[in-house]
Design a protein around this motif. Sequence first.
Motif, PDB file in Angstrom:
ATOM      1  N   HIS A  51       4.590  -3.476  -6.489  1.00 39.60           N
ATOM      2  CA  HIS A  51       2.915  -4.540  -6.217  1.00 39.60           C
ATOM      3  C   HIS A  51       3.664  -5.461  -5.548  1.00 39.60           C
ATOM      4  CE1 HIS A  51       1.846  -1.937  -9.515  1.00 39.60           C
ATOM      5  NE2 HIS A  51       0.687  -2.455  -9.411  1.00 39.60           N
ATOM      6  N   VAL A  98       2.422   1.596  -3.503  1.00 37.65           N
ATOM      7  CA  VAL A  98       1.107   1.804  -4.633  1.00 37.65           C
ATOM      8  C   VAL A  98       0.692   3.496  -4.416  1.00 37.65           C
ATOM      9  CG1 VAL A  98      -0.925   1.541  -5.775  1.00 37.65           C
ATOM     10  CG2 VAL A  98       0.060  -0.367  -4.667  1.00 37.65           C
ATOM     11  N   ALA A  99       0.505   3.975  -3.011  1.00 36.84           N
ATOM     12  CA  ALA A  99       0.182   5.093  -2.692  1.00 36.84           C
ATOM     13  C   ALA A  99       0.971   6.252  -3.387  1.00 36.84           C
ATOM     14  CB  ALA A  99      -0.437   5.597  -1.320  1.00 36.84           C
ATOM     15  N   ARG A 114      -8.887  -1.647  -7.649  1.00 38.53           N
ATOM     16  CA  ARG A 114      -7.763  -2.223  -7.299  1.00 38.53           C
ATOM     17  C   ARG A 114      -7.301  -3.164  -8.857  1.00 38.53           C
ATOM     18  NH1 ARG A 114      -2.823  -4.308  -4.349  1.00 38.53           N
ATOM     19  NH2 ARG A 114      -1.196  -3.766  -5.694  1.00 38.53           N
ATOM     20  N   GLU A 128      -1.142   3.221 -11.582  1.00 33.53           N
ATOM     21  CA  GLU A 128      -0.933   1.958 -11.149  1.00 33.53           C
ATOM     22  C   GLU A 128      -0.334   0.782 -12.232  1.00 33.53           C
ATOM     23  OE1 GLU A 128      -1.812  -0.908  -7.756  1.00 33.53           O
ATOM     24  OE2 GLU A 128      -3.633   0.605  -8.343  1.00 33.53           O
ATOM     25  N   LEU A 168       0.589  -0.841   0.207  1.00 33.87           N
ATOM     26  CA  LEU A 168       0.116   0.195   0.358  1.00 33.87           C
ATOM     27  C   LEU A 168       1.065   1.750  -0.190  1.00 33.87           C
ATOM     28  CD1 LEU A 168      -2.951  -0.568   2.607  1.00 33.87           C
ATOM     29  CD2 LEU A 168      -3.023  -0.835   0.043  1.00 33.87           C
ATOM     30  N   ARG A 203      -4.974   9.180  -1.525  1.00 37.44           N
ATOM     31  CA  ARG A 203      -4.322   8.019  -2.317  1.00 37.44           C
ATOM     32  C   ARG A 203      -4.510   7.037  -1.719  1.00 37.44           C
ATOM     33  NH1 ARG A 203      -0.951   8.431  -7.676  1.00 37.44           N
ATOM     34  NH2 ARG A 203      -2.044   9.122  -7.856  1.00 37.44           N
ATOM     35  N   ALA A 236     -11.828   1.106  -3.059  1.00 35.78           N
ATOM     36  CA  ALA A 236     -10.886   0.972  -4.060  1.00 35.78           C
ATOM     37  C   ALA A 236     -10.243  -0.060  -4.171  1.00 35.78           C
ATOM     38  CB  ALA A 236      -9.726   1.813  -3.214  1.00 35.78           C
ATOM     39  N   ALA A 237     -10.565  -0.879  -3.231  1.00 32.84           N
ATOM     40  CA  ALA A 237      -9.461  -2.198  -2.879  1.00 32.84           C
ATOM     41  C   ALA A 237      -9.851  -3.356  -4.265  1.00 32.84           C
ATOM     42  CB  ALA A 237      -9.732  -2.812  -1.956  1.00 32.84           C
ATOM     43  N   GLN A 268      -5.254   5.072 -11.815  1.00 31.53           N
ATOM     44  CA  GLN A 268      -5.478   4.450 -12.262  1.00 31.53           C
ATOM     45  C   GLN A 268      -3.916   3.706 -13.573  1.00 31.53           C
ATOM     46  OE1 GLN A 268      -9.205   1.629 -13.368  1.00 31.53           O
ATOM     47  NE2 GLN A 268      -9.593   4.099 -13.009  1.00 31.53           N
ATOM     48  N   ARG A 289      -7.829   5.842  -0.243  1.00 31.40           N
ATOM     49  CA  ARG A 289      -8.763   5.169  -1.233  1.00 31.40           C
ATOM     50  C   ARG A 289      -8.307   3.972  -0.989  1.00 31.40           C
ATOM     51  NH1 ARG A 289      -8.239  10.510  -4.000  1.00 31.40           N
ATOM     52  NH2 ARG A 289      -7.067   9.067  -5.942  1.00 31.40           N
ATOM     53  N   LEU A 290      -6.745   3.648  -1.211  1.00 29.25           N
ATOM     54  CA  LEU A 290      -6.443   1.944  -0.974  1.00 29.25           C
ATOM     55  C   LEU A 290      -7.065   1.513   0.091  1.00 29.25           C
ATOM     56  CD1 LEU A 290      -2.709   3.269  -2.885  1.00 29.25           C
ATOM     57  CD2 LEU A 290      -4.618   1.403  -3.508  1.00 29.25           C
TER      58      LEU A 290
END
Length: 355
Positions: free
Chosen positions: A298, A181-182, A201, A277, A178, A188, A197-198, A274, A191-192
Motif C-alpha cells: 500500500h 494491490v491488484a 477500498r 488486501e 494500484l 482486479r 471500487a476505490a 477484500q 475494478r480498482l
Amino acid sequence: MSRFERFPEQHEAKRLLEAALESADDGGPAHAYLFHGPRGVGKRELARAFGRALLGTTRHAHPDLYELDALGEMIRIDAVRELRRDLHMRPFEADRRVYLILSADQLNDDAADALLKDLEEPPPYAVIVLVADDLGPIAETIRSRCQLVPFRRLSERAMREAVAARAPHLDDEQRSALARVAAGRLDRLERLLDTEAAARRETLLEEARAVYRRPAFEPGAAAAALLESARRRGGEAKELEEVKVQGLELPAREAEQQVRRAQRGAEREELLAQLEELASWYRDLVVVAVGAEAAVVHVDRLDDLRADASRERMLGAERAAEAVRETWRKLEEFNLAPQLALEALFVQLSRELPA
C-alpha cells in the motif's frame, strides 16, 4: 516475432502456443489444450487469439470458432450436448474447427462426463481449448487428455504498464500502489480504477486500522461494512448481467437464475479480494516496522503505515495477517456463512492487535 506479442508476459504459455501453431503447419496441433492459472491474467483473451490463429483468421466472429461459457455458477450437460452436436459438423470455411470452453472448472459432473467422450475420440479436424482458473475441480481423466498451458500472475512491472495505459493521469506513487494491490490480476486492476471500487477500498482500510485504533471497535460492524461492499459489487454485476441476458432470448426463469448467479459470484469474488488486501495491510505493518518500506504493498498509504507500525505491534500484525489468510482459505474451500466468518475474524484480529 511472436504472434502473441501484444499479451503481457506469460512466456511459457506463449512458447507452447507458438509451438502448437508451428506443428499446425506441419501436420496438426494437439486435439485438446487446458489453459490454467489465476483469474484475470489473460487466459481467455489468449485462448481466443490462439483459436483465431489456428483458423488463420483475424475475425473475432468466425463460423468455425465455437465458444461456450458457464451460465452463472456452472456449465450444465445441456450446453455440452449442444457443443457435441456441433462438434461432429465439418468445418465451414477453415481446415479445422476450434472449440473454446471457458470456465471449464465449472463443468458439473454430468457435463464433464459427456465432454470426456469427445476428448477421448475427437474428430480429426477439431481442437478443443479448455480455460480454467483452478485445476482442482477438473477430473484427472480430462486433464490427462489435454496439453496443459500454465499461466501466472503478472509481475509488478507489467501491472504498472497496464495502469499507465489505462490511467495515464495517475502519478508514480498511485501507479505503484494500484499495481501492487491488484496483485498481478488485470481484472482486479480494472475494478480498482473504478470510483466505486476505490470507495470500497477506502472502507476496507478504515476497518483494517480501526481494529487497533478504535477503542470501541465492534467486530460485527466491521464485518457488516465488508459485506455491504461485497453486496454493492454484486449489485453492479447484477445490472451488467441483466443487460447481457436481454439479448440472449432465454426463458424468464433461466435468465433470472443467470443474473442471480452472476450477482452471487461477484459478491464472493469481492469478499475474497477484500480479505487478500486486508492480509496485505497487516503484512505491511510488519514490513514497515522492520524498515523494509520498499516492499510495501500500500505505497499510497505509507504515511498511515508509518504512523501505525511499531515493534510492539509487529508480532500481533504477523498473526493478524495469517488469521486473515486462514479465513480466506476457509471461505474459498468451504461453504461458510460470510457474516459469521468475518465476525469471528475481527474478534481474533482485535485480540491480536488491541487498541
